[in-house]
Scaffold this motif. Structure first.
Motif, mmCIF file in Angstrom:
data_model
loop_
_atom_site.group_PDB
_atom_site.id
_atom_site.type_symbol
_atom_site.label_atom_id
_atom_site.label_comp_id
_atom_site.label_asym_id
_atom_site.label_seq_id
_atom_site.Cartn_x
_atom_site.Cartn_y
_atom_site.Cartn_z
ATOM 1 N N ASP A 106 17.301 36.870 -1.992
ATOM 2 C CA ASP A 106 17.327 38.391 -1.954
ATOM 3 C C ASP A 106 15.837 38.329 -2.784
ATOM 4 N N GLU A 108 13.417 39.949 -5.131
ATOM 5 C CA GLU A 108 12.884 41.153 -4.548
ATOM 6 C C GLU A 108 11.348 41.121 -6.188
ATOM 7 N N ARG A 110 8.248 43.509 -7.419
ATOM 8 C CA ARG A 110 7.873 44.443 -7.896
ATOM 9 C C ARG A 110 6.322 44.595 -8.690
ATOM 10 N N LYS A 115 5.889 47.193 -4.114
ATOM 11 C CA LYS A 115 6.016 46.078 -3.408
ATOM 12 C C LYS A 115 4.372 45.348 -3.518
#
Length: 135
Positions: A106, A108, A110, A115
């Motif tokens: 999970d 993520e 940036r 993204k």
């Protein structure tokens, strides 16, 4: 010798509203970037978010994530989701946190709030070059 561009229709119209606002502090960062790109300098940041997980790595990961001035915790479907953003001066903390949570499905990442493709493979190594410059 360069030639000047002839005025278009919009250039010939009288100014009803000034082209630029003199003060943009009331605008959010996103709005300022859209309306006046580059006018408000912002630090380059890499942020990562991960969900709550069980295991011995959670406590050190949260301790490192909380070092970020932009740390926040949100409610997610499976529990809390933790978000932390780091600038170039905090590259060491980002590296240490990434080493703990890099295997999380999970996770993520940036880059400067967006993204981007190859964030793990390209952007993180570029940021980690700042770690080598620490004295």
């Amino acid at each position: 010798m360069g030639r000047e561009r002839p005025p278009d229709f919009a250039d010939r119209l009288p100014r009803v509203v000034p082209k630029q606002e003199p003060e943009i502090s009331q605008l959010s960062d996103e709005m300022a970037d859209l309306l006046y790109p580059g006018r408000r300098p912002r630090p380059f940041r890499v942020s990562l978010s991960f969900e709550h997980f069980e295991g011995p790595g959670l406590a050190p990961a949260l301790a490192l994530a909380r070092r970020s001035s932009l740390f926040r915790e949100e409610a997610g479907e499976g529990g809390p989701v933790y978000h932390a953003a780091f600038d170039a001066g905090e590259a060491r903390t980002l590296l240490n946190l990434f080493e703990i949570v890099k295997e999380r499905p999970d996770l993520e990442l940036r880059v400067d709030g967006k993204k981007l493709p190859y964030a793990h493979e390209l952007w993180l190594p570029l940021v980690f070059m700042f770690v080598a410059g620490e004295a």
